[in-house]
Design an enzyme around this catalytic site. Structure first.
Site, mmCIF file in Angstrom:
data_model
loop_
_atom_site.group_PDB
_atom_site.id
_atom_site.type_symbol
_atom_site.label_atom_id
_atom_site.label_comp_id
_atom_site.label_asym_id
_atom_site.label_seq_id
_atom_site.Cartn_x
_atom_site.Cartn_y
_atom_site.Cartn_z
ATOM 1 N N LYS A 1 -6.690 6.718 119.224
ATOM 2 C CA LYS A 1 -7.697 6.796 120.294
ATOM 3 C C LYS A 1 -8.941 6.002 119.856
ATOM 4 O O LYS A 1 -8.810 5.027 119.125
ATOM 5 C CB LYS A 1 -8.011 8.250 120.631
ATOM 6 C CG LYS A 1 -6.735 9.049 120.894
ATOM 7 C CD LYS A 1 -6.969 10.369 121.542
ATOM 8 C CE LYS A 1 -5.616 11.065 121.708
ATOM 9 N NZ LYS A 1 -5.696 12.277 122.485
ATOM 10 N N SER B 1 -0.901 18.010 120.329
ATOM 11 C CA SER B 1 -1.209 18.914 119.222
ATOM 12 C C SER B 1 -0.072 19.055 118.210
ATOM 13 O O SER B 1 0.151 20.137 117.667
ATOM 14 C CB SER B 1 -1.642 20.283 119.751
ATOM 15 O OG SER B 1 -2.820 20.163 120.528
ATOM 16 N N GLU C 1 -5.095 10.117 129.229
ATOM 17 C CA GLU C 1 -6.537 9.822 129.286
ATOM 18 C C GLU C 1 -6.798 8.576 130.129
ATOM 19 O O GLU C 1 -7.816 8.490 130.832
ATOM 20 C CB GLU C 1 -7.088 9.674 127.854
ATOM 21 C CG GLU C 1 -7.212 11.040 127.181
ATOM 22 C CD GLU C 1 -7.000 11.045 125.676
ATOM 23 O OE1 GLU C 1 -7.138 9.992 125.028
ATOM 24 O OE2 GLU C 1 -6.697 12.127 125.135
ATOM 25 N N ASN D 1 -1.607 7.778 117.500
ATOM 26 C CA ASN D 1 -2.529 7.259 118.517
ATOM 27 C C ASN D 1 -3.938 7.587 118.035
ATOM 28 O O ASN D 1 -4.378 8.728 118.131
ATOM 29 C CB ASN D 1 -2.234 7.935 119.864
ATOM 30 C CG ASN D 1 -3.287 7.614 120.910
ATOM 31 O OD1 ASN D 1 -4.086 6.699 120.747
ATOM 32 N ND2 ASN D 1 -3.286 8.377 122.005
ATOM 33 N N HIS E 1 -1.139 6.564 129.087
ATOM 34 C CA HIS E 1 -1.615 7.777 128.411
ATOM 35 C C HIS E 1 -2.420 8.613 129.403
ATOM 36 O O HIS E 1 -3.132 8.063 130.253
ATOM 37 C CB HIS E 1 -2.477 7.409 127.195
ATOM 38 C CG HIS E 1 -2.801 8.609 126.359
ATOM 39 N ND1 HIS E 1 -3.818 9.468 126.691
ATOM 40 C CD2 HIS E 1 -2.213 9.123 125.245
ATOM 41 C CE1 HIS E 1 -3.855 10.455 125.800
ATOM 42 N NE2 HIS E 1 -2.885 10.257 124.916
ATOM 43 N N GLU F 1 4.038 14.131 127.123
ATOM 44 C CA GLU F 1 2.817 14.756 126.615
ATOM 45 C C GLU F 1 2.212 15.648 127.697
ATOM 46 O O GLU F 1 1.498 15.155 128.576
ATOM 47 C CB GLU F 1 1.788 13.685 126.236
ATOM 48 C CG GLU F 1 2.233 12.747 125.140
ATOM 49 C CD GLU F 1 1.033 12.104 124.449
ATOM 50 O OE1 GLU F 1 0.917 12.262 123.226
ATOM 51 O OE2 GLU F 1 0.216 11.470 125.124
ATOM 52 N N GLY G 1 -4.865 17.469 122.374
ATOM 53 C CA GLY G 1 -6.170 17.702 121.754
ATOM 54 C C GLY G 1 -6.683 19.122 121.903
ATOM 55 O O GLY G 1 -7.849 19.407 121.634
HETATM 56 P P1 PGA Z 1 -3.179 15.166 120.017
HETATM 57 O O1 PGA Z 1 -3.071 13.900 120.997
HETATM 58 O O2 PGA Z 1 -2.070 15.035 119.017
HETATM 59 O O3 PGA Z 1 -4.545 15.067 119.407
HETATM 60 O O4 PGA Z 1 -3.008 16.369 120.884
HETATM 61 C C1 PGA Z 1 -1.849 13.371 121.387
HETATM 62 C C2 PGA Z 1 -2.068 12.166 122.274
HETATM 63 O O5 PGA Z 1 -3.017 12.152 123.063
HETATM 64 O O6 PGA Z 1 -1.285 11.192 122.227
#
Ligand code: PGA
Length: 250
Positions: A11, A212, A97, A9, A95, A167, A173
């Site tokens: 982003k 992460s 976010e 992803n 997601h 997640e 993140g």
């Molecule tokens: P990350 O993000 O691996 O940077 O923690 C995962 C995601 O948001 O899908």
């Protein structure tokens, strides 16, 4: 036997020049990994580029969001058929976010899931609890509500043409990965919950872990019985790191 799956992803990262380098490296690296399912979910403007570079690759591509509507006066929105035009196989829905920053609730997310499937895209449904919710002990209730919205709108069988990504919001993140045991617990819960309605669908459903994930912890996570791969944010922007994660799923 479920086949492992790893999706990146990106982003809101990338540029034509950076993507060219990254996709070329992934393209070359993936060819050496043999039979493995991997994908990158890129920003909309770069779908054309992904399609051009990856059309002969075993690396698939997809988007990070879509409209719940098929077409019409929805300025700034992107439909499922548009994503299909650019060869997408997958699209992320729900997601965290999108849920937290753009107010997408589970009903809307289920509508997007349905719109994706109506155009033969595979939705990757993201679910997960915040830190506060985990501390309140409501992780299972939160994840249930997110899963149930899809069951209500599309029926449980719809999960046979989808992927779920667990997640935990507190792990995204932050560098704070859920332990393999913590993740496995929720993955098992998700599978059992869906199995109560449709055993075969649940058995075949791929449930990814995200939050992460990096090459240093992917092996341990992916060996858990109900973890079928990963959804990778930050680490998917680094070709070498992403390829290592893909190979650990192999
Ligand atoms: P990350 O993000 O691996 O940077 O923690 C995962 C995601 O948001 O899908």
């Amino acid at each position: 036997m479920r086949r492992k799956f790893v999706a990146g992803n990106w982003k809101m990262h990338g540029s034509l020049a950076e993507n060219q380098v990254l996709l070329d490296a992934l393209n070359r690296g993936i060819a050496n990994l043999g039979q493995i399912d991997c994908a990158v979910c890129v920003p909309y403007p770069y779908l054309f580029q992904a399609q051009n570079i990856l059309h002969d690759s075993s690396l698939s591509w997809g988007a990070q969001n879509l409209s719940q509507h098929a077409k019409g006066a929805f300025t700034g929105e992107i439909s499922a058929t548009m994503l299909k035009d650019f060869g997408c196989h997958y699209v992320l829905v729900g997601h965290s976010e999108r849920r937290s920053l753009y107010g997408e609730d589970s009903v809307l997310v289920a509508q997007k899931f349905k719109a994706a499937q109506a155009s033969n895209l595979i939705p990757i449904l993201c679910v997960g609890e915040t830190l506060a919710q985990r501390e309140q002990g409501v992780t299972e209730a939160v994840v249930s509500e997110q899963l149930d919205a899809v069951v209500l709108l599309c029926g449980v069988e719809a999960y046979s043409r989808a992927v779920v990504a667990y997640e935990p919001v507190w792990a995204i993140g932050t560098g704070k990965t859920a332990s393999p045991q913590q993740a496995q617990e929720v993955h098992q819960f998700i599978r059992r919950k869906l199995a109560a309605r449709a055993a075969t669908v649940a058995e075949q459903l791929r449930i990814l872990y995200g939050g992460s994930v990096k090459a240093a912890n992917s092996n341990e996570l992916f060996t858990m019985p109900d973890i079928d791969g990963g959804l990778i944010g930050g680490a998917s922007l680094d070709a070498e790191e992403f390829l290592k994660i893909c190979s650990s799923a192999h």
